[in-house]
Write an enzyme that holds these catalytic residues in place. Sequence first.
Site, PDB file in Angstrom:
ATOM      1  N   GLY A 206       0.756  -1.244   0.000  1.00  0.00           N
ATOM      2  CA  GLY A 206       0.000   0.000   0.000  1.00  0.00           C
ATOM      3  C   GLY A 206       0.789   1.298   0.000  1.00  0.00           C
ATOM      4  N   GLU A 236       1.174   4.793 -10.704  1.00  0.00           N
ATOM      5  CA  GLU A 236       1.606   4.191  -9.431  1.00  0.00           C
ATOM      6  C   GLU A 236       0.446   3.490  -8.724  1.00  0.00           C
ATOM      7  OE1 GLU A 236       4.704   3.870  -8.869  1.00  0.00           O
ATOM      8  OE2 GLU A 236       5.377   5.280 -10.407  1.00  0.00           O
TER       9      GLU A 236
HETATM   10 ZN   LIG Z   1       5.873   1.857 -12.727  1.00  0.00          ZN
END
Ligand SMILES: [Zn+2]
Length: 280
Positions: A206, A236
């Site tokens: 996380g 991301e």
């Molecule tokens: Zn990446």
Amino acid sequence: MADKLSTQLFGTFFLFFVLQLSVIKSVELESVQNLEQAQKGDTMNGVNQIKKYLKTYGYYHHDTKHTLDDQFDDPLESALKTYQEYLGIDVTGRIDSDTIQAMLTPRCGVPDGLVSNYSFPGAPYKWRTRNLAWSIRNSVTGFTEATLSPIFAEAWKSWADVSPFSFREVKNNVRHEIDIGFFPNNHGDGNPFGRAFAHAYYPTDGRVHFNENWNWTSNPTKEKSKVDVQSIAVHEFGHALGLDHSSEKAAVMYAFFNPGIMKRDLTDDDKKGIKALYPS
Ligand SMILES: [Zn+2]
Ligand SMILES: [Zn+2]
């Protein structure tokens, strides 16, 4: 008198600075030219930098016989070939100019998984829950947590629209699965950014880390030298959900990115990836 002295001093420092720059530049160019001549078996200054780069991004796998030294060894040749294949450039197994150019292009800090199109790092990097809480730890130059919040919310929405997930923002002291923040190069997780924009950890870790040393923007069309927060966030967050890099240049999950561009919309490849990982 004082003015004259400071002008002279400034002039001296300025000249020193310019000289430093030109020295650094010529050394770099020289070593790059040398490396283009490098062949398997050669030992050349700077080869270790290429090995280190390829190791960082998941291409160079050395055994006990070969190390991160300046020798152009077998594992380096095969790493170069895989890297060139991933990039879609000529597969020469040499440190040619296209390869060097690619290595100088800014990218995500997460290593490449080396599977064509969308890919996963391997089971069981998946969330069990379909309701994820995210939180902003800090902000960065040009932003506040309040101005970052709607940008990250948009980035999460891109994934929510094509997956079974729902995402909600919570305060940092409330329990949450995804923790987003901006950090200096070395930030204690053993993965310094170098020139990478950001990196994120696969489920169920996380953590999403942005590199505070880049200049960030919410308007890359206007601020061409800065990096679009939302584009990098969508990418991301894809890692945080369990997606690896795609070899499709147009995909959000492609590893390379440049300042001044916007890549906020998921492509079919990205959508296929998240749907394959989370069918329901
Ligand atoms: Zn990446
Ligand atoms: Zn980190």
